[in-house]
Design a protein around this motif. Structure first.
Motif, PDB file in Angstrom:
ATOM      1  N   SER A  35      -1.570  23.591-105.473  1.00 20.23           N
ATOM      2  CA  SER A  35      -1.733  22.046-106.231  1.00 20.23           C
ATOM      3  C   SER A  35      -3.444  22.857-107.791  1.00 20.23           C
ATOM      4  N   GLY A  36      -2.900  21.890-108.433  1.00 24.54           N
ATOM      5  CA  GLY A  36      -4.072  21.495-109.466  1.00 24.54           C
ATOM      6  C   GLY A  36      -3.387  21.868-111.256  1.00 24.54           C
ATOM      7  N   CYS A  37      -4.609  21.359-111.972  1.00 25.55           N
ATOM      8  CA  CYS A  37      -3.710  20.923-113.128  1.00 25.55           C
ATOM      9  C   CYS A  37      -3.558  21.926-113.714  1.00 25.55           C
ATOM     10  N   TYR A  38      -4.645  22.475-114.097  1.00 27.10           N
ATOM     11  CA  TYR A  38      -4.286  23.981-114.699  1.00 27.10           C
ATOM     12  C   TYR A  38      -4.222  25.311-113.959  1.00 27.10           C
ATOM     13  N   ALA A  39      -3.446  25.310-113.570  1.00 33.13           N
ATOM     14  CA  ALA A  39      -3.266  26.533-112.143  1.00 33.13           C
ATOM     15  C   ALA A  39      -2.413  27.338-113.149  1.00 33.13           C
ATOM     16  N   LEU A  40      -1.036  26.869-113.693  1.00 32.84           N
ATOM     17  CA  LEU A  40      -0.189  27.582-113.963  1.00 32.84           C
ATOM     18  C   LEU A  40      -1.033  27.792-115.884  1.00 32.84           C
ATOM     19  N   SER A  41      -0.733  26.751-116.835  1.00 35.90           N
ATOM     20  CA  SER A  41      -0.931  26.447-118.206  1.00 35.90           C
ATOM     21  C   SER A  41      -2.357  27.444-117.500  1.00 35.90           C
ATOM     22  N   ASP A  42      -3.550  27.269-117.641  1.00 40.96           N
ATOM     23  CA  ASP A  42      -3.947  28.816-117.640  1.00 40.96           C
ATOM     24  C   ASP A  42      -4.121  30.176-117.705  1.00 40.96           C
ATOM     25  N   VAL A  43      -2.889  30.627-116.900  1.00 36.02           N
ATOM     26  CA  VAL A  43      -2.087  31.494-116.086  1.00 36.02           C
ATOM     27  C   VAL A  43      -1.000  31.499-118.173  1.00 36.02           C
ATOM     28  N   TRP A  44      -1.260  31.164-118.186  1.00 30.80           N
ATOM     29  CA  TRP A  44       0.259  31.330-119.887  1.00 30.80           C
ATOM     30  C   TRP A  44      -0.631  31.224-120.522  1.00 30.80           C
ATOM     31  N   GLN A  45      -1.780  30.270-121.059  1.00 38.00           N
ATOM     32  CA  GLN A  45      -2.143  29.564-122.447  1.00 38.00           C
ATOM     33  C   GLN A  45      -3.535  30.779-122.446  1.00 38.00           C
ATOM     34  N   SER A  46      -4.106  31.363-121.921  1.00 39.99           N
ATOM     35  CA  SER A  46      -5.644  31.402-121.763  1.00 39.99           C
ATOM     36  C   SER A  46      -5.663  33.134-122.693  1.00 39.99           C
ATOM     37  N   PRO A  47      -6.377  32.995-123.585  1.00 37.64           N
ATOM     38  CA  PRO A  47      -6.581  34.016-124.595  1.00 37.64           C
ATOM     39  C   PRO A  47      -6.338  35.899-123.987  1.00 37.64           C
ATOM     40  N   LEU A  48      -6.925  35.126-121.840  1.00 35.18           N
ATOM     41  CA  LEU A  48      -6.815  37.056-122.140  1.00 35.18           C
ATOM     42  C   LEU A  48      -6.106  36.258-121.283  1.00 35.18           C
ATOM     43  N   ASP A  53      -0.185  39.164-115.226  1.00 39.86           N
ATOM     44  CA  ASP A  53      -0.232  37.960-114.709  1.00 39.86           C
ATOM     45  C   ASP A  53       0.802  36.580-114.353  1.00 39.86           C
ATOM     46  N   ARG A  54       1.722  36.720-115.726  1.00 36.11           N
ATOM     47  CA  ARG A  54       2.425  35.727-115.704  1.00 36.11           C
ATOM     48  C   ARG A  54       4.262  36.289-114.489  1.00 36.11           C
ATOM     49  N   ALA A  55       4.010  37.700-114.877  1.00 35.64           N
ATOM     50  CA  ALA A  55       4.860  38.619-114.058  1.00 35.64           C
ATOM     51  C   ALA A  55       4.724  38.462-112.278  1.00 35.64           C
ATOM     52  N   TRP A  56       3.564  38.402-112.062  1.00 31.22           N
ATOM     53  CA  TRP A  56       3.640  37.951-110.644  1.00 31.22           C
ATOM     54  C   TRP A  56       3.172  36.395-110.678  1.00 31.22           C
ATOM     55  N   VAL A  57       2.891  35.318-111.186  1.00 29.52           N
ATOM     56  CA  VAL A  57       3.167  35.134-110.820  1.00 29.52           C
ATOM     57  C   VAL A  57       4.800  34.166-110.831  1.00 29.52           C
ATOM     58  N   ARG A  58       5.318  34.510-111.580  1.00 32.04           N
ATOM     59  CA  ARG A  58       7.280  34.481-111.338  1.00 32.04           C
ATOM     60  C   ARG A  58       7.173  35.795-109.874  1.00 32.04           C
ATOM     61  N   SER A  59       7.012  36.481-109.558  1.00 30.88           N
ATOM     62  CA  SER A  59       7.338  37.101-108.929  1.00 30.88           C
ATOM     63  C   SER A  59       6.787  36.749-107.209  1.00 30.88           C
TER      64      SER A  59
END
Length: 170
Positions: A35-48, A53-59
């Motif tokens: 749970s958290g506010c930015y756990a996903l947005s940081d994975v999608w929006q961080s310049p780093l 990273d996003r594929a890992w979250v999805r799979s």
């Protein structure tokens, strides 16, 4: 996947070491709550952040980032027959105060696979606030708001009780 803090993006949400531990735990039939506010947005929006990273979250976690929810009264409702037969609502803190930090924005979370589904939504927008995914390897539940910001003890306990029933059921 970085925590913003004052200095910008500096810390990864899901480091390689953490990913490895989560994968190992899930292979053993784990039941994971995030749970958290930015756990996903940081994975999608961080310049780093990178595509892997996003594929890992999805799979592995079975979720996808769909934006942020800024408005509303901090109310999240369960969808009937998902966490509880009739459904319920909880309120998370959006005001500055001594008891708890203020939630400024919440992640909108959508299912990323056929075996994942939305179980809660933000009251004012109807956007998905929580997703559960059940596989032969385990169960993940992802909340787009921090559970610790639910100030009312009864509501927080009720939510946790229902989450545990959902993720620990056979």
């Amino acid at each position: 996947p970085i925590g913003r803090a004052v200095m910008g993006y500096r810390h990864e949400v899901f480091t390689d070491a953490l990913r490895g531990q989560i994968e190992l735990y899930m292979r053993g039939g784990g039941a994971l709550l995030i749970s958290g506010c930015y756990a996903l947005s940081d994975v999608w929006q961080s310049p780093l952040a990178e595509d892997d990273d996003r594929a890992w979250v999805r799979s592995v976690l079975g979720v996808e980032y769909a934006g942020q929810s800024y408005r509303g009264g901090g109310i999240v409702r369960s969808k009937p027959r998902t966490l509880r037969r009739k459904g319920f609502e909880v309120r998370f803190n959006q005001l500055l105060g001594a008891e708890c930090y203020a939630v400024e924005a919440c992640d909108i979370i959508t299912p990323a696979s056929d075996n994942a589904h939305s179980i809660m939504h933000y009251d004012t927008t109807e956007h998905s606030a929580a997703v559960v995914r059940r596989t032969e390897r385990g169960v993940t539940m992802f909340l787009g708001f921090p559970i610790e910001t639910i100030i009312d003890e009864y509501e927080r306990d009720m939510l946790m009780r229902n989450i545990l029933k959902q993720i620990l059921k056979d």
